[in-house]
Design an enzyme around this catalytic site. Structure first.
Site: not given
Length: 682
Positions: A366, A395, A413, A415, A417, A498, A544
């Site tokens: 992000c 991570r 991911q 991912d 946005h 979320k 997100h």
């Protein structure tokens, strides 16, 4: 659609002052044995109480049966006490840790000289059965003060430590919500003699006979109170249920889960591995696994293109300042790989001419997407702007947490946005959630409920008002889906509440899938703006969204959901041609070539094994279509189909067979083909 299990309605029982809850339950005629036997009661404050509890004033309580979640927890905690008693009978030198109930079972930690063995577990089970059969009574006793407790437990160092812990907020603390420090005695059914005792806040079953079925499952090493600085203890895990039937059903579910374990299937089907030379939690995908992964990604890309997303790409590493701006270094540093100092320059004498800068492997995409948004001026006419990336992140999960592909240290991911105006926010979230659910259904998951994770005031940034606005819109959209909604208080990330989509797999396990976060914080931290229709500068709302969570984890979930038998459109090998003899080999190769021209992934097994062994091999490899060709098939210009379940369709003309396979794959049918379904479809 389904929801988490809802506990059965409990009977309300009036307990007169000075009367035990057990006596009131018996007077009410409620079950005293079997799966519905009442094992504890819940008082008006919501606290679970032993049946031996006698209130000082008349009170209405809820009867808690053995086959409820609370009832099972009490059975399991009582079984943990019986385990500890058995351990100290057989190993008098053992020192006691803690023994809480956990999901589907219990454990107890012990300080012993040598680790427990499988043979020890058998002996302990035998000792536990004798204790249970003896019908020892669980009797609650209150200490006058901590000094009295310390004196009685002088030989139990870990219990002494627990005595001095403050407050009931810690799970391991043995002080109950009323501030009482209590111990439970196991009392002989006939003599009234205390056989064994354990510091505990309870509640417990009336007697050990209320433990109908249990099993010790495994052992493990565990640090005292989960801290690596503390001594390492030996943990014994077990499970206990309200009936033998319930225990048997659970053990079968466990066995089925083990058969479906993605780590085992990944090796058996040659899909992926975790080489020691690379490091813990870092997977490599083999060619067959790469095919499945590519199919997952390609279909997702097409759907995102149709939904108006724009694809971006960002690097794996960045200067540390980016994560200071986002807040990750303040709130998430423990989950990040350590920084590295780069770009330092020195002169000929070794003096620093240009200091180095810290760089980090990215744990999130992000912040970089925010930089893309901010790369030039933005107009309201561009919003909503939907950015999408298959972005690999890293991570640093602790070694005890890493678990195959479902909890990895490096993963990709899917991912997205979305940047939009406040006015667009609700509609965008609603369409986004619908998009997520539809795409998950396309992959074969269709049993969902939603979870709403809200703010943890101690681990978050931003104003109460902003959090309330973001949370309220998520709740409204979630409720309008008609799916069951469960609250997760304090479970949000530091920057946004979320919604997470919880999906059930083929054997009823729940997996967290897609997440949607409404973020009013990071646009502020990055000073993001767009030009509104009136010419003013405004902050965008940032949404997100990770649909799979990660490609690796979603791969693992589908692998276990399908038990390795991927739908034909995802299967790494969709068709295997099997000539009965070498005489049919050329014919099978021609059929295979025709299939390849149609985009079908096909192999020909022309090895020396007998036909039946070839069929078994490819059945175990979960190939959806096997084309078995003998002399009669060649003569008729046909093939015979063999399916995973052992059924067969013979004598299908080649043109029809090719068209049928292509059609089955093309419509992305998520069921496994059988003779019946295949015949019906073509």
């Amino acid at each position: 659609m389904s929801a988490p299990p809802v506990p059965p309605a409990s009977a309300t029982v009036r307990v007169p002052a000075g009367t035990t809850a057990g006596a009131a339950v018996r007077e009410a005629g409620l079950p005293a044995n079997g799966p519905e036997a009442v094992v504890v009661v819940r008082d008006p404050d919501g606290r679970l109480r032993d049946l031996a509890w006698a209130p000082e004033a008349d009170v209405d309580v809820e009867a808690v049966p053995a086959d409820s979640e609370d009832g099972r927890s009490v059975i399991r905690h009582s079984a943990a006490h019986v385990l500890a008693q058995a351990v100290q009978q057989l190993h008098p030198e053992a020192k006691l840790g803690i023994g809480p109930p956990i999901r589907d079972g219990f454990y107890y930690d012990f300080d012993v000289a040598t680790p427990f063995t499988p043979d020890d577990l058998k002996k302990l089970e035998s000792a536990m059965k004798k204790i249970i059969k003896a019908g020892q009574r669980f009797s609650r006793r209150r200490f006058a003060d901590k000094d009295e407790a310390r004196k009685e437990l002088a030989d139990e160092p870990y219990k002494l430590e627990l005595i001095d812990l403050k407050g009931p907020e810690e799970d391991v603390v043995e002080i109950d919500a009323s501030g009482e420090l209590t111990i439970y005695d196991n009392v002989h059914a006939h003599t009234g003699e205390t056989v064994w005792s354990d510091l505990c806040r309870g509640p417990h079953l009336p007697t050990t006979r209320y433990i109908p079925a249990f099993s010790l499952t495994r052992t493990a090493a565990a640090y005292w109170r989960g801290d690596e600085k503390n001594p390492q203890l030996q943990r014994i895990y077990g499970t206990a249920w309200e009936s033998q039937e319930a225990l048997d059903a659970y053990l079968e579910r466990v066995a089925e889960a083990e058969r479906r374990d993605h780590r085992r299937l990944g090796a058996e089907l040659d899909l992926f591995s975790f080489p020691d030379q690379i490091g813990s939690g870092l997977a490599v995908f083999h060619p067959k696994g790469g095919i499945v992964r590519k199919e997952l990604e390609d279909y997702s890309r097409r759907r995102h293109e149709q939904a108006g997303y724009e694809f971006v790409n960002t690097p794996h590493i960045t200067k540390g300042q980016l994560f200071r701006t986002s807040g990750h270094l303040e709130w998430y540093e423990e989950g990040m790989y350590p920084g590295m100092i780069l770009d330092e320059e020195r002169d000929a004498d070794g003096n620093v001419r240009k200091p180095g800068q810290d760089y980090y492997l990215k744990p999130m995409n992000c912040p970089m997407h925010n930089l893309i948004f901010d790369a030039r001026g933005r107009s309201y006419r561009e919003l909503p702007l939907r950015l999408f990336e298959f972005g690999t992140v890293y991570r640093y999960e602790k070694s005890g947490v890493v678990h195959g592909l479902t909890r990895a240290r490096g993963f990709t991911q899917d991912d997205a946005h979305i940047y939009c105006t406040e006015e667009q926010m609700e509609g965008e979230i609603a369409s986004l959630l619908q998009f997520v659910l539809e795409l998950l259904r396309d992959y074969g998951l269709d049993d969902f409920y939603l979870e709403l994770s809200t703010r943890n005031p101690e681990k978050s940034i931003g104003s109460d008002e902003a959090w309330e606005r973001a949370t309220n819109v998520l709740r409204k959209v979630a409720e309008e889906t008609g799916l069951h909604l469960v609250d997760d208080p304090g479970g949000a990330a530091f920057y946004a509440p979320k919604i997470s989509v919880q999906a059930k797999d083929a054997i009823g396990r729940t997996w967290q899938m897609s997440t949607i976060q409404v973020d009013l914080m990071l646009p502020d931290r990055f000073d993001l703006e767009y030009t509104a229709s009136d010419g003013s500068r405004k902050r965008p709302v940032m949404i997100h969204r990770a649909l799979f969570g990660s490609i690796e984890r979603f791969f693992a979930v589908l692998l276990e959901h399908y038990a390795g038998a991927f739908p034909a459109w995802l299967a790494p090998v969709q068709v295997v041609g099997i000539p009965v003899t070498d005489d049919q080999r050329e014919y099978v190769e021609q059929v295979a070539a025709t299939l390849r021209e149609r985009g079908v992934r096909v192999e020909v097994d022309s090895g020396d094994d007998r036909m039946q062994k070839k069929i078994r091999t490819h059945t175990l490899q979960k190939v959806p279509f096997m084309l078995v060709v003998g002399a009669r098939d060649v003569e008729a210009g046909a093939v015979s189909f063999r399916f995973r379940d052992g059924t067969q369709v013979n004598g299908v003309p080649v043109a029809d067979a090719v068209a049928a396979v292509q059609a089955w794959i093309g419509r992305r049918d998520n069921t496994s083909p059988t003779a019946e379904s295949f015949t019906a479809a073509h």
